[in-house]
Design a protein around this motif. Structure first.
Motif, short mmCIF file in Angstrom:
data_model
loop_
_atom_site.label_atom_id
_atom_site.label_comp_id
_atom_site.label_asym_id
_atom_site.label_seq_id
_atom_site.Cartn_x
_atom_site.Cartn_y
_atom_site.Cartn_z
N LEU A 196 0.83 -1.21 0.00
CA LEU A 196 0.00 0.00 0.00
C LEU A 196 0.87 1.26 0.00
CD1 LEU A 196 -3.37 0.30 1.84
CD2 LEU A 196 -1.95 2.29 1.44
N VAL A 197 1.99 1.22 0.73
CA VAL A 197 2.91 2.36 0.71
C VAL A 197 3.30 2.66 -0.75
CG1 VAL A 197 5.25 3.15 1.27
CG2 VAL A 197 3.90 1.96 3.02
N GLN A 198 3.70 1.61 -1.47
CA GLN A 198 4.17 1.82 -2.85
C GLN A 198 3.06 2.35 -3.76
OE1 GLN A 198 6.97 -1.45 -4.25
NE2 GLN A 198 6.20 -2.37 -2.37
N MET A 199 1.85 1.79 -3.60
CA MET A 199 0.75 2.24 -4.47
C MET A 199 0.34 3.67 -4.13
SD MET A 199 -1.57 -1.13 -5.02
CE MET A 199 -0.73 -2.71 -4.99
N ALA A 200 0.37 4.02 -2.85
CA ALA A 200 0.01 5.40 -2.47
C ALA A 200 1.03 6.37 -3.06
CB ALA A 200 -0.03 5.51 -0.95
N LYS A 201 2.30 5.98 -3.06
CA LYS A 201 3.32 6.86 -3.64
C LYS A 201 3.14 6.97 -5.15
CE LYS A 201 5.69 8.93 -1.75
NZ LYS A 201 5.36 10.22 -1.07
N MET A 202 2.79 5.84 -5.81
CA MET A 202 2.54 5.89 -7.26
C MET A 202 1.45 6.92 -7.58
SD MET A 202 1.99 2.05 -8.64
CE MET A 202 2.96 0.70 -8.06
N ARG A 203 0.48 7.06 -6.65
CA ARG A 203 -0.63 7.98 -6.90
C ARG A 203 -0.35 9.38 -6.38
NH1 ARG A 203 -5.20 5.44 -9.01
NH2 ARG A 203 -6.59 7.05 -8.25
N GLY A 204 0.85 9.59 -5.86
CA GLY A 204 1.27 10.95 -5.52
C GLY A 204 0.94 11.39 -4.11
N ALA A 205 0.51 10.46 -3.24
CA ALA A 205 0.14 10.85 -1.87
C ALA A 205 1.38 10.95 -0.99
CB ALA A 205 -0.83 9.83 -1.29
N THR A 206 1.23 11.67 0.11
CA THR A 206 2.24 11.69 1.18
C THR A 206 1.85 10.60 2.17
OG1 THR A 206 2.58 14.05 0.90
CG2 THR A 206 3.25 13.10 3.02
N VAL A 207 2.82 9.77 2.53
CA VAL A 207 2.52 8.59 3.37
C VAL A 207 3.16 8.72 4.74
CG1 VAL A 207 2.81 6.09 3.60
CG2 VAL A 207 2.34 7.08 1.35
N ILE A 208 2.30 8.71 5.77
CA ILE A 208 2.78 8.56 7.14
C ILE A 208 2.42 7.13 7.54
CG2 ILE A 208 2.61 9.39 9.52
CD1 ILE A 208 1.41 12.02 8.39
N ILE A 217 -1.41 -5.24 -10.97
CA ILE A 217 -0.36 -5.58 -10.00
C ILE A 217 0.73 -6.43 -10.65
CG2 ILE A 217 0.03 -6.94 -7.91
CD1 ILE A 217 -2.95 -5.98 -7.27
N LEU A 218 0.31 -7.47 -11.39
CA LEU A 218 1.31 -8.36 -12.00
C LEU A 218 2.15 -7.59 -13.02
CD1 LEU A 218 -0.87 -11.60 -12.34
CD2 LEU A 218 0.90 -11.14 -10.63
N SER A 219 1.53 -6.64 -13.73
CA SER A 219 2.32 -5.89 -14.71
C SER A 219 3.29 -4.94 -14.01
CB SER A 219 1.43 -5.16 -15.71
OG SER A 219 0.79 -4.08 -15.08
N TRP A 220 2.89 -4.36 -12.87
CA TRP A 220 3.84 -3.48 -12.13
C TRP A 220 5.02 -4.30 -11.61
CZ3 TRP A 220 -0.77 -1.21 -8.91
CH2 TRP A 220 -1.42 -0.23 -9.67
N ILE A 221 4.75 -5.54 -11.21
CA ILE A 221 5.87 -6.38 -10.74
C ILE A 221 6.78 -6.68 -11.92
CG2 ILE A 221 6.51 -8.61 -9.73
CD1 ILE A 221 3.74 -8.51 -8.29
N GLY A 222 6.15 -7.03 -13.06
CA GLY A 222 6.91 -7.38 -14.26
C GLY A 222 7.80 -6.25 -14.74
N ASN A 223 7.33 -4.99 -14.58
CA ASN A 223 8.18 -3.88 -15.05
C ASN A 223 8.91 -3.17 -13.90
OD1 ASN A 223 6.38 -2.04 -13.92
ND2 ASN A 223 5.32 -1.64 -15.85
N THR A 273 7.94 -1.81 -11.16
CA THR A 273 7.34 -0.63 -10.50
C THR A 273 6.92 -0.98 -9.08
OG1 THR A 273 6.40 -0.15 -12.66
CG2 THR A 273 5.58 1.18 -10.85
N LEU A 274 6.63 -2.27 -8.86
CA LEU A 274 6.14 -2.71 -7.55
C LEU A 274 7.03 -3.84 -7.06
CD1 LEU A 274 3.66 -2.40 -5.53
CD2 LEU A 274 2.70 -4.40 -6.70
N GLU A 275 7.48 -3.70 -5.81
CA GLU A 275 8.34 -4.75 -5.24
C GLU A 275 7.55 -5.55 -4.21
OE1 GLU A 275 12.24 -5.20 -2.59
OE2 GLU A 275 12.08 -3.28 -3.64
N VAL A 276 7.69 -6.86 -4.27
CA VAL A 276 7.01 -7.72 -3.29
C VAL A 276 8.07 -8.27 -2.36
CG1 VAL A 276 5.57 -9.76 -2.99
CG2 VAL A 276 5.36 -8.40 -5.07
N ARG A 277 7.92 -7.99 -1.08
CA ARG A 277 8.89 -8.53 -0.11
C ARG A 277 8.34 -9.82 0.48
NH1 ARG A 277 13.03 -7.40 3.47
NH2 ARG A 277 12.78 -8.47 5.46
#
Ligand code: NDP
Length: 323
Positions: free
Chosen positions: A155-167, A281-287, A289-293
């Motif tokens: 969720l941190v990563q997706m919120a940043k993709m959308r331009g939000a500030t994350v606390i 989600i799968l395409s963001w992982i493939g390119n 953009t999204l990291e899965v820990r």
């Protein structure tokens, strides 16, 4: 085949590694030979009986692998296809029978099966929370509890993709640095610091547009005090226990707030919606953009240990089981 069965509700010790008949797909269903199964907090609720289930049952509702048999009338997939799914029971096993319309194709040259198994449920959850429940935009500020958890890091990563500030909040320094590495702007150590005061300090007294709260009992009341007028309280879990009933007048007094309690199943209602979320989600992982820990990998037979670690707040990111 081997499977983890729950014969009665209880602690992790009730998870029983047993031989059961390999299931046969009926009309409209496919059988998946599982490469990995995802562990989710809902599995804890179902094992413990917070979400009562008829026993005995095979636990788990997320996995990825290869289709090895299909029932009558299946059009979505064929034998040999690589697929993943979420929200279908029975994945703590070597094989799972899944409605074919719930299966998502996986390009295993881009996304490994165990990564697909790791991201379906928590990834689609983070997706609907950030894109649908409260569609984040640039300029929004969010408070996200348990930011280093499975849903949290995604969720941190997706919120940043959308331009939000994350606390974010996190239970330890190690977890805080993982949340920061994922993109969180600020992380509050909520076991040591008062997260309400800290959120007010960070936002210059303004508060946040939305609180994403999966911790529940321990954080819900404080979260209401972190919101701007007309802010959104998105309660989506109960890792610390269920929230007590609330008087609607509280939402008025605390600033004309909105409260919702969403679930993934209601955000993957059609095949089109399921594919939109999963394929994004799968395409963001493939390119990249999204990291899965993947914070923990356990043999299927050690599902009970995975549960102890998850409930014990010892884990970060995602836990998976390998049959
Ligand atoms: P996490 O990996 O986030 O693990 C739970 C985390 O919650 C812990 O690591 C811990 O982080 C924090 N926590 C705070 N208090 C407690 C407590 N008393 N006991 C245990 N953990 C606590 O799990 P998931 O990513 O699998 O799930 C996160 C939440 O999201 C769950 O509540 C789950 O039910 C919910 N969820 C909801 C969905 C929906 O559609 N509504 C779908 C998917 C998940 P820390 O140490 O940093 O505090």
């Amino acid at each position: 085949m081997k499977a983890i069965r729950v014969n009665e509700h209880g602690g992790p010790e009730v998870l029983s590694y047993e031989d059961v008949p390999t299931p046969e797909p009926g009309p409209g269903e496919a059988r998946v030979r599982l490469a990995a199964s995802g562990v989710n907090f809902i599995d804890v609720y179902q094992r413990a009986g917070l979400y009562p289930m008829e026993t005995p049952f095979t636990l788990g509702q997320e996995g990825a692998g290869e289709v090895d048999a299909v029932g009558e009338g299946v059009e979505e997939v064929s034998v040999g296809d690589h697929v993943a799914f979420a929200s279908v029971m029975g994945s703590y096993a070597e094989y799972a029978v899944v409605p074919a319309h719930s299966l998502v194709p996986v390009n295993v040259t881009l996304v490994e099966a165990r990564v697909a198994a790791a991201v379906m449920l928590q990834g689609m959850t983070a997706h609907y929370l950030t894109h649908s429940t409260f569609p984040l935009q640039e300029g929004h500020t969010i408070l996200l509890h348990a930011a280093a958890g499975g849903v949290g890091l995604l969720l941190v990563q997706m919120a940043k993709m959308r331009g939000a500030t994350v606390i974010g909040t996190a239970g330890s320094e190690e977890k805080a640095s993982l949340a920061k590495d994922a993109g969180a702007d600020e992380v509050i150590l909520y076991r040591e610091q008062d997260f309400v005061e800290e959120t007010k300090r960070i936002t210059g007294g303004e508060g946040v547009d939305v609180v994403y709260d999966s911790v529940g009992k321990d954080t819900f009341d404080g979260g209401l005090d972190c919101l701007k007028p007309r802010g959104y309280m998105v309660l989506f879990g109960a890792s610390s226990g269920p929230v007590a009933p609330i008087d609607p007048q509280t939402l008025n007094q605390k600033g004309s707030l909105f409260l919702t309690r969403p679930s993934l199943a209601r955000h993957t209602l059609t095949r089109e919606e399921l594919l939109w979320r999963a394929e994004s989600i799968l395409s963001w992982i493939g390119n990249n953009t999204l990291e899965v820990r993947i914070g923990g990998t356990y043999p299927l037979s050690e599902a009970a240990q995975a549960h102890r670690d998850l409930e014990g707040r010892k884990t970060t990111g995602k836990l998976i089981l390998i049959p």
